[in-house]
Design a protein around this motif. Structure first.
Motif, short mmCIF file in Angstrom:
data_model
loop_
_atom_site.label_atom_id
_atom_site.label_comp_id
_atom_site.label_asym_id
_atom_site.label_seq_id
_atom_site.Cartn_x
_atom_site.Cartn_y
_atom_site.Cartn_z
N ILE A 92 0.85 -1.19 0.00
CA ILE A 92 0.00 0.00 0.00
C ILE A 92 0.88 1.24 0.00
O ILE A 92 1.90 1.30 0.71
CB ILE A 92 -0.92 0.01 1.24
N ARG A 93 0.50 2.25 -0.79
CA ARG A 93 1.27 3.49 -0.81
C ARG A 93 1.12 4.21 0.52
O ARG A 93 0.01 4.35 1.04
CB ARG A 93 0.80 4.38 -1.96
N LYS A 94 2.22 4.69 1.06
CA LYS A 94 2.22 5.29 2.39
C LYS A 94 1.95 6.79 2.38
O LYS A 94 1.47 7.34 3.37
CB LYS A 94 3.57 5.04 3.08
N TYR A 95 2.28 7.47 1.28
CA TYR A 95 2.24 8.94 1.29
C TYR A 95 1.57 9.50 0.03
O TYR A 95 1.48 8.83 -1.00
CB TYR A 95 3.67 9.51 1.36
N GLN A 96 1.13 10.72 0.15
CA GLN A 96 0.69 11.49 -1.01
C GLN A 96 1.92 12.22 -1.55
O GLN A 96 2.25 13.33 -1.11
CB GLN A 96 -0.41 12.48 -0.62
N ASP A 97 2.60 11.58 -2.50
CA ASP A 97 3.81 12.19 -3.03
C ASP A 97 4.00 11.85 -4.52
O ASP A 97 5.11 11.94 -5.05
CB ASP A 97 5.05 11.75 -2.24
N ASN A 98 2.92 11.46 -5.19
CA ASN A 98 2.99 11.08 -6.60
C ASN A 98 2.80 12.33 -7.47
O ASN A 98 1.69 12.86 -7.56
CB ASN A 98 1.90 10.05 -6.90
N PRO A 99 3.84 12.83 -8.14
CA PRO A 99 3.73 14.09 -8.88
C PRO A 99 2.87 14.00 -10.13
O PRO A 99 2.27 15.00 -10.54
CB PRO A 99 5.18 14.42 -9.23
N VAL A 100 2.80 12.83 -10.74
CA VAL A 100 1.93 12.67 -11.91
C VAL A 100 0.47 12.69 -11.47
O VAL A 100 -0.37 13.36 -12.08
CB VAL A 100 2.26 11.36 -12.67
#
Length: 530
Positions: free
Chosen positions: A266-274
């Motif tokens: 599961i992705r841990k953070y909101q850090d996806n720039p796209v």
């Protein structure tokens, strides 16, 4: 003399009230308001600034919340798209209308082809919305509304498109669950003509909606803007990627971006720039439509509703976001899978910027919109939702059960379950082994403490209520797979997790590099707001 004074004061008060209603449209109820319904695909609970995100920027959606009521406990109809979309149009819980999984998902013995080696075989489901079902757009059309649909449909093959369910106009709506050509033209969509090369899909859908609004401004309309965004494949412009890459760096980029989940990482953070750029473009498109309402003098008589069809993609698909403080995301039985942004703005109601923690659901939109439009439900309509107008007026609702039925395995890691929420309590029934889990959401929003053993009577009562309701609507259930092999299942899970951890970690790191680009032309993208 005393009577004369009382009459004078009364007349003065009436005069002031009449003057205020004329000078302040928010105090004058509109008899036949227009409706703008905005549905975003796969947008997570905390993917908006107004829902707490420090990463994504959504000023136009925030403006809707500032002019209406934001429901902190608002729910989608399901943890995946097609069933939730059917609920929005019918006002029915998924077990009743029968579309319980995304249309196209394998079930029964065909599920074995996925190589998951699961304990049960997913239940069968309907592959289109019944044409005899009474829908919201058909009801509004029969009442004299112009009806318009733009964007993602995913409720059946040709012959079961928006036109068959009450929409006068259909732009881009077909069987596809994702943007076939991506987010930049050519769109590869038979229901959407290509104009400019590289045109942005979200902006184009907004332009089509604006054109409809301008053409329909002299009569009441129902505009249903159903974005393909922010569903995968996630894409954005180089400029927006750069903005969010720099923002992620400023906030601080963690070394490890994923954590172990039940069946998938599961992705841990909101850090996806796209993904950040994709979210902001969706918000830009909404700004265009809101501006058109204002420019055409329609902002004071148009109800604006904003929501998502399910939780954000924290695992599976594109591992795009994180739904904290909620657990899980799209496809999951946890709150991150079903609790979503849920905003209702009614211009004449003086409740701007308010929040409500009363549980409400997608099934409530149908009766609520009819209530606000001063229309009654057709006599033969079967509706599970109820009008939430009392909440919009600052009142309350009688406590009631909300139901979800997902007898399937999600691509994102969810398991076959049915759910009931009543008050602060949420019970999840797992169909693999028929065990129940119980959570008090007011005290444990992350669903960390299963209270089933500490509250046996409540668990039994809620489980009985859930199972009895499912039986009453003819729900379909998964069946044990006689070929089930626990060792094969565990091996498949371990292999998949190892593969995903490696590939997603590499992709995340690449996306956050200064010199990253997905292809030579950044999809040849252009983006305009006019």
């Amino acid at each position: 003399m005393k009577t004369l004074k009382i009459k004078s004061v009364y007349c003065l008060l009436v005069g002031i009230l009449v003057f205020n209603c004329k000078s302040n449209p928010q105090l004058a109820k509109i008899e036949k308001p227009s409706i703008l319904f905005i549905l975003v695909d796969d947008l997570g609970y905390s993917d908006l600034s107004c829902m707490g995100s420090k990463f994504y920027e959504t000023p136009h959606v925030d403006a809707i919340a500032n002019h209406g009521v934001l429901f902190t406990d608002g729910y989608a109809g399901a943890q995946v798209c097609s069933p939730s979309r059917a609920t929005l149009l019918t006002g029915q819980f998924t077990a009743r209308h029968g579309i319980t999984d995304w249309i196209g998902a394998p079930f029964g013995k065909d599920w074995r082809n996925k190589g998951r080696y699961t304990k049960v075989l997913p239940a069968a489901y309907k592959d289109h919305l019944d044409v005899n079902t009474i829908t919201l757009p058909m009801t509004l059309k029969n009442a004299g509304y112009s009806t318009f649909f733009a964007g993602k449909w995913h409720l059946g093959e040709e012959g079961h498109y928006p036109e068959q369910y009450g929409f006068d106009i259909n732009v881009a709506g077909n069987h596809s669950g994702s943007p076939a050509g991506g987010y930049f033209a050519p769109f590869n969509n038979p229901q959407l003509e290509n104009h400019d090369a590289g045109e942005n899909l979200s902006m184009r859908l907004a332009k089509e909606t604006v054109n409809f609004i301008k053409a329909s401004k002299d009569k009441p309309f129902f505009a249903y803007l159903s974005f393909y965004a922010v569903h995968g494949p996630i894409q954005t412009t180089k400029e927006k990627w750069s903005k969010y890459r720099n923002k992620a760096e400023k906030i601080g980029i963690a070394e490890q971006g994923f954590e172990d989940g039940d069946l998938l990482p599961i992705r841990k953070y909101q850090d996806n720039p796209v993904y950040g750029g994709l979210v902001e473009t969706m918000d830009d498109a909404i700004g265009m439509v809101l501006n058109a309402l204002k420019e055409n003098g329609l902002d004071k008589n148009t109800i604006v509703i904003f929501t998502s069809d399910n939780g954000g993609v924290t695992s599976g698909d594109n591992y795009s976001t994180n739904c904290l403080p909620l657990k899980g995301g799209k496809g999951y039985q946890w709150e991150g899978g079903i609790r979503v942004p849920f905003i209702v703005s009614v211009p004449w109601m003086p409740n701007h910027g308010k929040k409500s923690a009363i549980p409400v659901a997608a099934s409530d939109f149908f009766p609520t919109i009819l209530d606000l439009a001063n229309l009654t439900l057709p006599l033969n309509a079967q509706i599970d939702g109820e009008s939430i107008v009392p909440v919009l007026e600052g009142k309350s609702l009688k406590e009631r059960p909300l139901y979800w039925h997902y007898p399937h395995y999600g691509n994102q890691g969810g398991r076959p379950v049915s759910i009931i929420r009543k008050g602060d309590w949420k019970l999840i029934h797992f169909w693999e082994d028929n065990h129940n889990e119980l959570y008090n959401l007011s005290q444990d929003i992350q669903e960390d403490s299963n209270l089933a053993k500490l509250e046996p009577k409540l668990t039994e009562d809620m489980a009985s209520q859930l199972l009895n309701w499912l039986e009453s609507v003819g729900a379909k259930y998964p069946k044990p797979d006689p070929l089930y092999d626990s060792s094969k299942e565990q091996e498949a899970i371990a292999n998949k997790k190892a593969q995903v951890f490696k590939s997603q970690d590499e992709l995340r790191k690449n996306m956050l590099m200064h010199n990253w680009q997905p292809n030579a032309t950044w999809w040849g993208s252009i983006q305009t707001k006019d």
